[in-house]
Write an enzyme that holds these catalytic residues in place. Structure first.
Site, short mmCIF file in Angstrom:
data_model
loop_
_atom_site.label_atom_id
_atom_site.label_comp_id
_atom_site.label_asym_id
_atom_site.label_seq_id
_atom_site.Cartn_x
_atom_site.Cartn_y
_atom_site.Cartn_z
N SER A 67 -21.91 60.64 16.83
CA SER A 67 -22.76 60.79 15.85
C SER A 67 -23.80 59.87 15.42
CB SER A 67 -21.83 60.65 14.74
OG SER A 67 -21.76 59.08 14.46
N ASP A 91 -24.97 63.88 18.01
CA ASP A 91 -23.51 64.92 17.28
C ASP A 91 -24.45 64.96 15.66
OD1 ASP A 91 -21.66 66.49 16.30
OD2 ASP A 91 -20.64 65.06 16.45
N HIS A 120 -14.17 69.12 9.50
CA HIS A 120 -14.31 68.37 10.10
C HIS A 120 -12.81 67.51 9.43
CE1 HIS A 120 -18.84 69.28 11.15
NE2 HIS A 120 -18.19 68.22 12.45
N GLY A 121 -12.58 66.68 9.83
CA GLY A 121 -11.84 65.02 9.59
C GLY A 121 -10.56 65.45 10.12
N HIS A 137 -17.93 73.43 15.50
CA HIS A 137 -17.60 71.62 15.13
C HIS A 137 -15.51 71.53 14.80
CE1 HIS A 137 -21.55 69.85 14.99
NE2 HIS A 137 -21.82 71.32 15.94
N GLY A 138 -15.49 70.42 14.00
CA GLY A 138 -14.08 70.56 13.81
C GLY A 138 -13.15 71.07 13.98
N SER A 170 -10.28 69.89 15.80
CA SER A 170 -9.42 68.67 15.97
C SER A 170 -8.57 69.72 15.56
CB SER A 170 -9.17 67.56 15.59
OG SER A 170 -10.62 66.65 16.31
N ASP A 227 -13.15 65.22 18.15
CA ASP A 227 -13.22 64.18 17.73
C ASP A 227 -11.98 63.65 17.05
OD1 ASP A 227 -14.25 61.15 16.91
OD2 ASP A 227 -16.02 61.62 15.76
N SER A 228 -11.87 63.91 15.67
CA SER A 228 -9.76 63.17 14.98
C SER A 228 -8.84 62.84 15.95
CB SER A 228 -9.78 64.81 13.64
OG SER A 228 -11.17 63.97 12.92
O1 G3H Z 1 -19.15 65.26 12.80
C1 G3H Z 1 -18.05 63.96 12.55
C2 G3H Z 1 -18.50 63.27 13.90
O2 G3H Z 1 -16.67 63.15 13.80
C3 G3H Z 1 -18.54 62.73 13.95
O3 G3H Z 1 -18.09 60.97 12.74
O4 G3H Z 1 -19.85 60.47 11.86
O5 G3H Z 1 -17.50 58.51 11.83
O6 G3H Z 1 -18.77 59.27 13.47
P1 G3H Z 1 -19.07 59.82 12.58
P1 13P Z 2 -12.92 67.05 14.28
O1 13P Z 2 -13.45 66.01 13.17
O2 13P Z 2 -12.41 67.90 13.99
O3 13P Z 2 -12.75 66.30 15.07
O4 13P Z 2 -14.62 67.70 14.13
C1 13P Z 2 -15.59 66.26 14.75
C2 13P Z 2 -16.80 67.34 15.35
O5 13P Z 2 -17.18 68.62 14.49
C3 13P Z 2 -17.74 65.85 15.26
O6 13P Z 2 -19.01 67.04 15.35
ZN ZN Z 3 -19.92 68.09 13.89
#
Ligand code: G3H
Ligand code: 13P
Ligand code: ZN
Length: 330
Positions: free
Chosen positions: A56, A93, A189-190, A232-233, A235, A277-278
């Protein structure tokens, strides 16, 4: 200026074609430090999976653009040293400006996302087209986005989903020339993807979120058959990590993710990139908290980052083997 090809990376074009034909999704795991990168490469080499190393803009600032370039080159060399040269993509990202995308391309990224989803439809097209023109001149692939996910996207927070409108996708894809399209069908996300009041409870009392909008996905596929779609999102927020974090002094409440069966089903469709990511953040935090709680006298970072790396590797192998279906496809 460095080309990703000199670093040993590939763009995503060929990977996505194979993923659609083979009915699986390529993992896109976010990273910003050495242990995460090592765990991703170890897991994907061991399972013979292609992989997208995803950064990111916040992660890029954190890790430093020059260091990242050498880390990506190191990742390719590391895979070879582990015995199998898997295809590795270095992807930006949620790029939000042309300048950021250009700078990433100039520093060795093989793929970029331009996320114009917070702009008007016309401005999204204009911004995305500009990025595509520069990226394609360098054989870099581009991901665009239509629709807005609920939750937090790089410091921007949205209360509710605005689902992708299938009637826009064909026009967007043909006008911009993007190589893949991120869509909004109910992921977010998250770690807190849904409020408990949006969920039902299963027989064990666990919160079950509303299902993804597979009807919208199907409609999109009908309009742009065979075109690479990105989720995306994605997790799943494994409850055992949440429990472990809380057991060892953390404070996470009612965190709910996307059930893995739904992601598996999506991976069998035109969804060929799934962003996670999460879950990695949770795995790492749980492992580190456990060491801190059980061995309070430990102060060598290798003694807590090492177990965190092992836990991450386990998580990534599980995703590749059981959720995305990309094992053995490298
Ligand atoms: O889409 C968001 C990703 O999880 C990246 O998160 O901006 O905290 O690195 P971040
Ligand atoms: P999560 O927060 O669900 O892991 O999504 C990550 C994401 O979409 C990064 O672009
Ligand atoms: Zn994302």
């Amino acid at each position: 200026m460095v080309s990703y090809k000199e670093l040993g990376l590939v763009n995503s074009r060929e990977l996505f074609k194979k993923a659609i034909d083979g009915k699986y999704a390529v993992p896109a795991f976010n990273f910003n430090n050495m242990e995460q990168m090592q765990a991703i490469i170890q897991a994907c080499v061991e399972t013979r999976s292609p992989v997208i190393l995803q950064v990111s803009s916040g992660a890029r600032k954190y890790a430093n653009q020059t260091i990242l370039r050498y880390m990506a080159q190191g990742a390719c060399e590391y895979a070879k040293e582990l015995g199998y040269s898997i295809p590795i993509v270095l992807h930006l990202d949620h790029g939000d400006t042309f300048e950021l995308c250009k700078s990433c391309i100039d520093y060795g990224f093989s793929s970029v996302m331009i996320d114009g989803s917070s702009h008007s439809y016309e401005d999204n097209i204009a911004l995305t087209s500009k990025v595509v023109e520069y990226a394609h001149a360098h054989d870099v692939t581009v991901e665009g986005e239509l629709g807005v996910l609920a939750g937090i996207e790089d410091e921007v927070s949205h209360e509710t989903h605005s689902y992708t409108r299938p009637e826009e996708v064909e026009d967007f894809v043909s006008k911009t020339g993007v190589d893949s399209l991120a869509i909004s069908i109910g992921t977010s996300h998250g770690a807190y993807k849904f409020k408990p009041e949006q969920c039902t409870r299963d027989k064990d009392g666990r919160l079950v979120p509303p299902p993804l909008r597979f009807d919208i996905l199907k409609e999109i596929e009908k309009r742009i058959p065979g075109f690479p779609i990105v989720l995306h999102g994605s997790s799943s927020v494994p409850q055992h990590y949440v429990d472990e974090i809380n057991k060892y002094g953390g404070k996470l409440e009612a965190a709910v993710g996307i059930p893995e069966e739904q992601l598996r089903k999506a991976a069998e469709s035109a969804v060929c990139k799934i962003n996670i990511d999460s879950d990695g953040r949770l795995a790492m935090t749980a492992a580190i908290r456990k060491v801190f709680a059980e061995k309070p006298s430990e102060f060598d970072p290798r003694k807590y980052l090492g177990p965190a790396r092992d836990e991450l590797k386990k998580l990534y192998m599980h995703k590749v083997n059981n959720v995305l279906g990309s094992a053995g496809k490298a």
